[in-house]
Design an enzyme around this catalytic site. Structure first.
Site, PDB file in Angstrom:
ATOM      1  CG  ASP A   1      -2.530   6.898  -2.927  1.00  0.00           C
ATOM      2  OD1 ASP A   1      -3.553   6.248  -3.207  1.00  0.00           O
ATOM      3  OD2 ASP A   1      -1.869   6.716  -1.883  1.00  0.00           O
TER       4      ASP A   1
ATOM      5  CD  GLU B   1      -6.696   5.496  -4.423  1.00  0.00           C
ATOM      6  OE1 GLU B   1      -6.031   4.858  -3.600  1.00  0.00           O
ATOM      7  OE2 GLU B   1      -7.598   6.307  -4.099  1.00  0.00           O
TER       8      GLU B   1
ATOM      9  CG  HIS C   1      -3.310   9.323   0.549  1.00  0.00           C
ATOM     10  ND1 HIS C   1      -4.101  10.040   1.426  1.00  0.00           N
ATOM     11  CD2 HIS C   1      -3.969   8.166   0.311  1.00  0.00           C
ATOM     12  CE1 HIS C   1      -5.179   9.337   1.704  1.00  0.00           C
ATOM     13  NE2 HIS C   1      -5.125   8.196   1.050  1.00  0.00           N
TER      14      HIS C   1
ATOM     15  CD  GLU D   1      -2.874   2.200  -3.376  1.00  0.00           C
ATOM     16  OE1 GLU D   1      -3.869   2.923  -3.466  1.00  0.00           O
ATOM     17  OE2 GLU D   1      -1.959   2.424  -2.548  1.00  0.00           O
TER      18      GLU D   1
ATOM     19  CG  HIS E   1      -1.895   1.031   1.358  1.00  0.00           C
ATOM     20  ND1 HIS E   1      -2.166   1.686   2.536  1.00  0.00           N
ATOM     21  CD2 HIS E   1      -2.741   1.560   0.441  1.00  0.00           C
ATOM     22  CE1 HIS E   1      -3.139   2.552   2.356  1.00  0.00           C
ATOM     23  NE2 HIS E   1      -3.508   2.509   1.084  1.00  0.00           N
TER      24      HIS E   1
HETATM   25  O1  G3P Z   1      -6.304   1.654  -3.433  1.00  0.00           O
HETATM   26  C1  G3P Z   1      -6.987   1.416  -2.283  1.00  0.00           C
HETATM   27  C2  G3P Z   1      -6.563   2.268  -1.116  1.00  0.00           C
HETATM   28  O2  G3P Z   1      -5.301   2.825  -1.307  1.00  0.00           O
HETATM   29  C3  G3P Z   1      -7.557   3.337  -0.887  1.00  0.00           C
HETATM   30  O3  G3P Z   1      -7.275   4.049   0.263  1.00  0.00           O
HETATM   31  O4  G3P Z   1      -6.927   6.283   1.150  1.00  0.00           O
HETATM   32  O5  G3P Z   1      -5.068   4.663   1.165  1.00  0.00           O
HETATM   33  O6  G3P Z   1      -5.787   5.687  -0.955  1.00  0.00           O
HETATM   34  P1  G3P Z   1      -6.215   5.220   0.389  1.00  0.00           P
HETATM   35 MG    MG Z   2      -4.539   4.540  -2.369  1.00  0.00          MG
END
Ligand code: G3P
Ligand code: MG
Length: 265
Positions: free
Chosen positions: A44, A117, A57, A42, A15
């Site tokens: 952002d 994302e 993020h 993943e 993440h």
């Molecule tokens: O991609 C799923 C997850 O990352 C969504 O939550 O707030 O960490 O971007 P967040």
């Molecule tokens: Mg995310």
């Protein structure tokens, strides 16, 4: 049934690049995930003021850099002058806010697959989906498997679909809405990715019956990850890279030998 057709991607994703082991959405974090054997991350992404996609993020730089203000007010060059590591630990001082281009280059060099994302306010959702999809197509080229674009914004996903229909998409939701099938069909998404606390075995089965893969975020409890994989969830996104490790599936007998992206029944 899980098939390579539905999920030819890694099943455990770090993440925000490096989970909780390094500052989020940085190159040092992505390197950490690669070094720990992860097959996918993943991250952002949003647009800087100059239109360049960068990794961040929040809508402001306040929490994860030494600066203050809205992301949309910084050009990528101005963003580069911020420190994106020291908030996490002094040993990370000097870490920059990466451009998407730099992150893709690192992932390609280290063999990491990417779930990108896309974050955007409504006012810039269409532009952001368009720009990020085109940039990912340009940067990733023909390498297989293609990266997965995901967003909570259906406007972003619609723009990405129009810009580069061949790049797979996932709809991010907190809880699957009642009309998830219609939304997924309209956006031609390959997957729905939900807060794991709102997923059930029944929903996973319904999604699979419709040919839709299921992702779960942000799963930091190994026992919960086992349950989700037993339900047939295709991928979990985790911060806990030391507990939900790259070899987690094999350790729990949840995947056949040969890697975490191998097909299984
Ligand atoms: O991609 C799923 C997850 O990352 C969504 O939550 O707030 O960490 O971007 P967040
Ligand atoms: Mg995310």
């Amino acid at each position: 049934m899980l098939t390579r057709t539905r999920w030819p991607y890694p099943r455990i994703l770090a993440h925000r690049g490096g989970g909780s082991v390094a500052p989020e959405n940085t190159l040092v974090g992505i390197r950490a995930a690669a070094g720990m054997g992860f097959a996918g991350v993943e991250i952002d992404v949003q647009l800087a003021a100059c239109g360049t996609p960068i990794l961040m993020h929040d809508a402001t730089v306040d929490r994860t850099t030494d600066g203050y203000g809205d992301v949309a007010d910084f050009s990528a060059d101005e963003m580069r002058r911020l420190d994106a590591g020291v908030w996490f630990g002094n040993e990370y001082a000097g870490e920059h806010v990466p451009t998407l281009e730099a992150a893709v280059a690192l992932c390609r060099a280290t063999g990491l697959w990417m779930n990108v994302e896309i974050k955007a306010d409504d006012a810039v959702a269409e532009e952001t989906g368009d720009v990020v999809a085109r940039e990912m197509a340009r940067l990733w080229g023909d390498a297989s498997p293609a990266p997965l674009l995901s967003s909570f914004s259906e406007e972003v996903l619609a723009a990405a679909l129009e810009a580069v229909p061949t790049l797979p998409r996932a709809l991010l939701v907190e809880a699957p809405p009642g009309d998830w099938r219609e939304r997924i069909a309209r956006l031609k998404c390959r997957a729905i990715c939900a807060d794991y606390r709102h997923l059930t075995a029944a929903f996973v089965a319904e999604a699979h019956a419709s040919g839709v893969a299921v992702g779960a975020y942000t799963v930091n409890d190994p026992g919960k990850a086992v349950t989700l994989f037993e339900w047939g969830v295709e991928a979990v996104i985790t911060d806990e890279l030391r507990d939900i490790r790259a070899d987690f599936l094999a350790t729990f007998g949840l995947a056949p030998p040969g890697g975490d992206d191998a097909a299984s029944e």
